[in-house]
Design a protein around this motif. Structure first.
Motif, PDB file in Angstrom:
ATOM      1  N   ALA A   1       0.839  -1.200   0.000  1.00  0.00           N
ATOM      2  CA  ALA A   1       0.000   0.000   0.000  1.00  0.00           C
ATOM      3  C   ALA A   1       0.876   1.253   0.000  1.00  0.00           C
ATOM      4  CB  ALA A   1      -0.936  -0.010   1.204  1.00  0.00           C
ATOM      5  N   ALA A   2       2.020   1.195   0.670  1.00  0.00           N
ATOM      6  CA  ALA A   2       2.929   2.341   0.693  1.00  0.00           C
ATOM      7  C   ALA A   2       3.452   2.656  -0.707  1.00  0.00           C
ATOM      8  CB  ALA A   2       4.085   2.088   1.653  1.00  0.00           C
ATOM      9  N   LYS A   3       3.705   1.636  -1.509  1.00  0.00           N
ATOM     10  CA  LYS A   3       4.124   1.878  -2.894  1.00  0.00           C
ATOM     11  C   LYS A   3       3.001   2.567  -3.663  1.00  0.00           C
ATOM     12  CE  LYS A   3       4.491  -1.613  -5.873  1.00  0.00           C
ATOM     13  NZ  LYS A   3       5.048  -2.723  -6.692  1.00  0.00           N
ATOM     14  N   ARG A   4       1.795   2.077  -3.513  1.00  0.00           N
ATOM     15  CA  ARG A   4       0.643   2.684  -4.184  1.00  0.00           C
ATOM     16  C   ARG A   4       0.450   4.134  -3.712  1.00  0.00           C
ATOM     17  NH1 ARG A   4      -4.406   0.098  -3.163  1.00  0.00           N
ATOM     18  NH2 ARG A   4      -5.057   1.205  -5.051  1.00  0.00           N
ATOM     19  N   TYR A   5       0.654   4.370  -2.418  1.00  0.00           N
ATOM     20  CA  TYR A   5       0.545   5.708  -1.830  1.00  0.00           C
ATOM     21  C   TYR A   5       1.598   6.644  -2.418  1.00  0.00           C
ATOM     22  CZ  TYR A   5       1.228   9.360   1.688  1.00  0.00           C
ATOM     23  OH  TYR A   5       1.395  10.568   2.316  1.00  0.00           O
ATOM     24  N   LEU A   6       2.857   6.203  -2.405  1.00  0.00           N
ATOM     25  CA  LEU A   6       3.929   7.050  -2.912  1.00  0.00           C
ATOM     26  C   LEU A   6       3.733   7.391  -4.391  1.00  0.00           C
ATOM     27  CD1 LEU A   6       6.942   5.450  -1.046  1.00  0.00           C
ATOM     28  CD2 LEU A   6       6.096   7.799  -0.776  1.00  0.00           C
ATOM     29  N   CYS A   7       3.205   6.455  -5.151  1.00  0.00           N
ATOM     30  CA  CYS A   7       2.912   6.726  -6.565  1.00  0.00           C
ATOM     31  C   CYS A   7       1.850   7.811  -6.712  1.00  0.00           C
ATOM     32  CB  CYS A   7       2.456   5.449  -7.273  1.00  0.00           C
ATOM     33  SG  CYS A   7       3.795   4.272  -7.542  1.00  0.00           S
ATOM     34  N   ALA A   8       0.953   7.883  -5.746  1.00  0.00           N
ATOM     35  CA  ALA A   8      -0.119   8.880  -5.794  1.00  0.00           C
ATOM     36  C   ALA A   8       0.330  10.257  -5.339  1.00  0.00           C
ATOM     37  CB  ALA A   8      -1.293   8.411  -4.934  1.00  0.00           C
ATOM     38  N   VAL A   9       1.251  10.320  -4.379  1.00  0.00           N
ATOM     39  CA  VAL A   9       1.597  11.618  -3.779  1.00  0.00           C
ATOM     40  C   VAL A   9       2.942  12.182  -4.228  1.00  0.00           C
ATOM     41  CG1 VAL A   9       0.140  11.169  -1.772  1.00  0.00           C
ATOM     42  CG2 VAL A   9       2.591  10.641  -1.654  1.00  0.00           C
ATOM     43  N   GLU A  10       3.781  11.358  -4.843  1.00  0.00           N
ATOM     44  CA  GLU A  10       5.090  11.816  -5.324  1.00  0.00           C
ATOM     45  C   GLU A  10       5.233  11.444  -6.796  1.00  0.00           C
ATOM     46  OE1 GLU A  10       8.383  10.398  -2.973  1.00  0.00           O
ATOM     47  OE2 GLU A  10       7.477  11.105  -1.111  1.00  0.00           O
ATOM     48  N   PRO A  11       4.923  12.356  -7.703  1.00  0.00           N
ATOM     49  CA  PRO A  11       4.979  12.035  -9.134  1.00  0.00           C
ATOM     50  C   PRO A  11       6.320  11.453  -9.593  1.00  0.00           C
ATOM     51  CG  PRO A  11       3.929  14.151  -8.795  1.00  0.00           C
ATOM     52  CD  PRO A  11       4.455  13.710  -7.452  1.00  0.00           C
ATOM     53  N   ALA A  12       7.410  11.893  -9.017  1.00  0.00           N
ATOM     54  CA  ALA A  12       8.730  11.389  -9.422  1.00  0.00           C
ATOM     55  C   ALA A  12       8.978   9.959  -8.935  1.00  0.00           C
ATOM     56  CB  ALA A  12       9.820  12.314  -8.903  1.00  0.00           C
ATOM     57  N   TYR A  13       8.214   9.520  -7.960  1.00  0.00           N
ATOM     58  CA  TYR A  13       8.422   8.179  -7.401  1.00  0.00           C
ATOM     59  C   TYR A  13       8.230   7.098  -8.458  1.00  0.00           C
ATOM     60  CZ  TYR A  13       7.923   4.077  -4.433  1.00  0.00           C
ATOM     61  OH  TYR A  13       8.066   2.831  -3.879  1.00  0.00           O
TER      62      TYR A  13
ATOM     63  N   ALA B   1       8.752   4.085   5.081  1.00  0.00           N
ATOM     64  CA  ALA B   1      10.196   3.897   5.291  1.00  0.00           C
ATOM     65  C   ALA B   1      10.632   2.520   4.795  1.00  0.00           C
ATOM     66  CB  ALA B   1      10.542   4.083   6.763  1.00  0.00           C
ATOM     67  N   VAL B   2       9.885   1.483   5.154  1.00  0.00           N
ATOM     68  CA  VAL B   2      10.198   0.127   4.685  1.00  0.00           C
ATOM     69  C   VAL B   2      10.173   0.085   3.162  1.00  0.00           C
ATOM     70  CG1 VAL B   2       9.369  -2.270   4.628  1.00  0.00           C
ATOM     71  CG2 VAL B   2       9.508  -1.042   6.808  1.00  0.00           C
ATOM     72  N   ARG B   3       9.170   0.720   2.581  1.00  0.00           N
ATOM     73  CA  ARG B   3       9.049   0.739   1.119  1.00  0.00           C
ATOM     74  C   ARG B   3      10.284   1.362   0.478  1.00  0.00           C
ATOM     75  NH1 ARG B   3       6.580  -2.189  -2.051  1.00  0.00           N
ATOM     76  NH2 ARG B   3       8.297  -2.038  -3.479  1.00  0.00           N
ATOM     77  N   ARG B   4      10.760   2.464   1.051  1.00  0.00           N
ATOM     78  CA  ARG B   4      11.927   3.144   0.468  1.00  0.00           C
ATOM     79  C   ARG B   4      13.178   2.273   0.578  1.00  0.00           C
ATOM     80  NH1 ARG B   4      10.441   8.139  -1.213  1.00  0.00           N
ATOM     81  NH2 ARG B   4       8.843   9.269  -0.061  1.00  0.00           N
ATOM     82  N   TRP B   5      13.343   1.562   1.702  1.00  0.00           N
ATOM     83  CA  TRP B   5      14.484   0.655   1.820  1.00  0.00           C
ATOM     84  C   TRP B   5      14.340  -0.507   0.843  1.00  0.00           C
ATOM     85  CZ3 TRP B   5      13.199   1.465   7.478  1.00  0.00           C
ATOM     86  CH2 TRP B   5      13.919   2.559   7.988  1.00  0.00           C
ATOM     87  N   ASP B   6      13.123  -0.987   0.663  1.00  0.00           N
ATOM     88  CA  ASP B   6      12.863  -2.040  -0.310  1.00  0.00           C
ATOM     89  C   ASP B   6      13.241  -1.560  -1.709  1.00  0.00           C
ATOM     90  OD1 ASP B   6      11.835  -4.254  -1.736  1.00  0.00           O
ATOM     91  OD2 ASP B   6       9.768  -3.671  -1.440  1.00  0.00           O
TER      92      ASP B   6
END
Length: 152
Positions: free
Chosen positions: A71-83, A121-126
């Motif tokens: 879900a964190a990956k899906r979240y980051l894709c929604a809130v950080e366009p560069a992600y 945080a876990v997502r970013r380390w992943d």
């Protein structure tokens, strides 16, 4: 997984987040659907499977970031366009299998969850744990940390 744990440890993360980073993908190996099937287009819900299995031994501060890391990956894709642009080809593909970027309402609901920041945080380390040549300690390095976190 070990590289993600090592990155969390190097970042000075608390032990429960090092453990979550280390164990975040265990659901690919435990359960009836494998990571290979995920790459074939079937969502294996590995974050849920792994977190549920690990909950036998570890507290929520370890298992909830694991449960929420997809879900964190899906979240980051929604809130950080560069992600999205920084994701590996495999992660872009699995994102589509796992539901794609969150809607604004879904992103707001996710951000309000108690373990959302830990999951990010876990997502970013992943995401950063993709270097096959990175020096990474073996699993035995993490055993004492995991033992300290086991529920009694």
């Amino acid at each position: 997984m070990m590289q993600a744990g090592a990155l969390a440890e190097a970042a000075g993360a608390p032990e429960h987040l090092v453990a979550a980073a280390l164990l975040h993908d265990v659901g690919h190996f435990h359960g009836s659907v494998t990571g290979q099937e995920l790459m074939a287009g079937k969502d294996n819900r590995h974050s849920d499977t792994g977190a549920a299995w690990l909950a036998q031994w570890f507290p929520a501060e370890v298992t909830e970031p694991i449960r929420l890391h997809v879900a964190a990956k899906r979240y980051l894709c929604a809130v950080e366009p560069a992600y999205v642009a920084a994701l590996s080809e495999a992660s872009v593909y699995t994102l589509s299998v796992q539901g794609g970027p969150m809607t604004p309402d879904q992103a707001s609901a996710f951000a309000a969850l108690p373990h959302a920041r830990a999951a990010v945080a876990v997502r970013r380390w992943d995401d950063a744990a993709k270097d096959p040549d990175a020096p990474t300690p073996g699993f035995d390095h993490f055993r004492p940390l995991l033992a300290r976190l086991l529920r009694s």
